[in-house]
Design a protein around this motif. Structure first.
Motif, mmCIF file in Angstrom:
data_model
loop_
_atom_site.group_PDB
_atom_site.id
_atom_site.type_symbol
_atom_site.label_atom_id
_atom_site.label_comp_id
_atom_site.label_asym_id
_atom_site.label_seq_id
_atom_site.Cartn_x
_atom_site.Cartn_y
_atom_site.Cartn_z
ATOM 1 N N GLY A 130 0.814 -1.216 0.000
ATOM 2 C CA GLY A 130 0.000 0.000 0.000
ATOM 3 C C GLY A 130 0.844 1.261 0.000
ATOM 4 O O GLY A 130 0.549 2.222 -0.726
ATOM 5 N N VAL A 131 1.916 1.263 0.763
ATOM 6 C CA VAL A 131 2.814 2.418 0.790
ATOM 7 C C VAL A 131 3.537 2.554 -0.550
ATOM 8 O O VAL A 131 3.704 3.661 -1.071
ATOM 9 N N TYR A 157 1.659 6.142 -7.241
ATOM 10 C CA TYR A 157 0.598 6.999 -7.761
ATOM 11 C C TYR A 157 0.954 8.482 -7.636
ATOM 12 O O TYR A 157 0.547 9.292 -8.468
ATOM 13 N N ILE A 158 1.715 8.830 -6.625
ATOM 14 C CA ILE A 158 2.156 10.223 -6.508
ATOM 15 C C ILE A 158 3.126 10.565 -7.636
ATOM 16 O O ILE A 158 3.025 11.618 -8.269
ATOM 17 N N VAL A 159 4.066 9.667 -7.906
ATOM 18 C CA VAL A 159 5.056 9.905 -8.958
ATOM 19 C C VAL A 159 4.395 9.971 -10.328
ATOM 20 O O VAL A 159 4.786 10.778 -11.179
ATOM 21 N N GLN A 212 -5.886 8.289 -6.705
ATOM 22 C CA GLN A 212 -5.496 6.930 -6.317
ATOM 23 C C GLN A 212 -4.483 6.957 -5.180
ATOM 24 O O GLN A 212 -4.522 6.119 -4.282
ATOM 25 N N ALA A 213 -3.575 7.921 -5.218
ATOM 26 C CA ALA A 213 -2.558 8.037 -4.164
ATOM 27 C C ALA A 213 -3.201 8.313 -2.816
ATOM 28 O O ALA A 213 -2.821 7.720 -1.801
ATOM 29 N N GLY A 224 -3.071 5.779 0.199
ATOM 30 C CA GLY A 224 -2.413 6.334 1.380
ATOM 31 C C GLY A 224 -3.287 6.248 2.615
ATOM 32 O O GLY A 224 -2.811 5.874 3.693
ATOM 33 N N MET A 225 -4.564 6.585 2.477
ATOM 34 C CA MET A 225 -5.478 6.492 3.623
ATOM 35 C C MET A 225 -5.680 5.040 4.041
ATOM 36 O O MET A 225 -5.744 4.741 5.246
ATOM 37 N N GLU A 226 -5.785 4.147 3.081
ATOM 38 C CA GLU A 226 -5.935 2.725 3.415
ATOM 39 C C GLU A 226 -4.706 2.211 4.168
ATOM 40 O O GLU A 226 -4.834 1.516 5.181
#
Length: 157
Positions: free
Chosen positions: A98-99, A105-107, A113-114, A118-120
């Motif tokens: 997940g991390v 997704y940030i990159v 989606q990030a 991230g929250m999950e």
């Protein structure tokens, strides 16, 4: 889930936990106990996660609860620090994928989606921490057999 899949999950979690115990220089006599601890946590996670009304973070909480509970019991039984079993046993539950996907997704500029991943991942990590805190807050005397024997002797007849 078939019996073969359950066996594969149990075997992989056991071997993975023992592998982390080797990496962390755990003494050899504790390898089996470390493997059982990690396997029990992962199997608890799978059992709770297979229930349709439970979330991944709830399954992680119960998996961490099982790992820490078994670690506390083994600490008393094998007379060693809790970190020997806890660190290697908790690793199968850590949300590494997940991390990774959050960073991916940030990159790739997929910020929706990030944030979801991230929250999950944050919820799973928080659930693991809460499972650890809940069991570690139980007084040490509860896990000693001498404590229970003393309580039986003191009980009014």
């Amino acid at each position: 889930m078939t019996v073969q899949e359950i066996f594969n999950h149990a075997l992989c979690s056991f071997v993975g936990t023992v592998s982390f115990a080797v990496i962390y220089n755990v003494p050899r006599k504790y390898y089996f106990a470390c493997g059982v601890t990690g396997m029990a946590g992962w199997m608890t996670y799978l059992l709770v996660n297979s229930q349709s009304f439970m979330s991944v973070s709830a399954a992680s909480f119960f998996g961490a609860f099982a790992v820490v509970l078994i670690s506390r019991i083994l600490t008393i039984y094998m007379k060693c620090p809790i970190t020997v079993f806890l660190v290697s046993g908790i690793l199968p539950l850590v949300p590494g994928a997940g991390v990774y996907y959050t960073a991916y997704y940030i990159v790739t500029n997929q910020l929706t989606q990030a944030s979801l991943k991230g929250m999950e991942s944050f919820k799973v990590a928080f659930a693991i921490v809460m499972g650890i805190v809940l069991v570690v807050s139980i007084p040490r005397e509860v896990f000693h057999m001498v404590f229970w024997r003393k309580k039986q002797v003191e009980a009014p007849k």
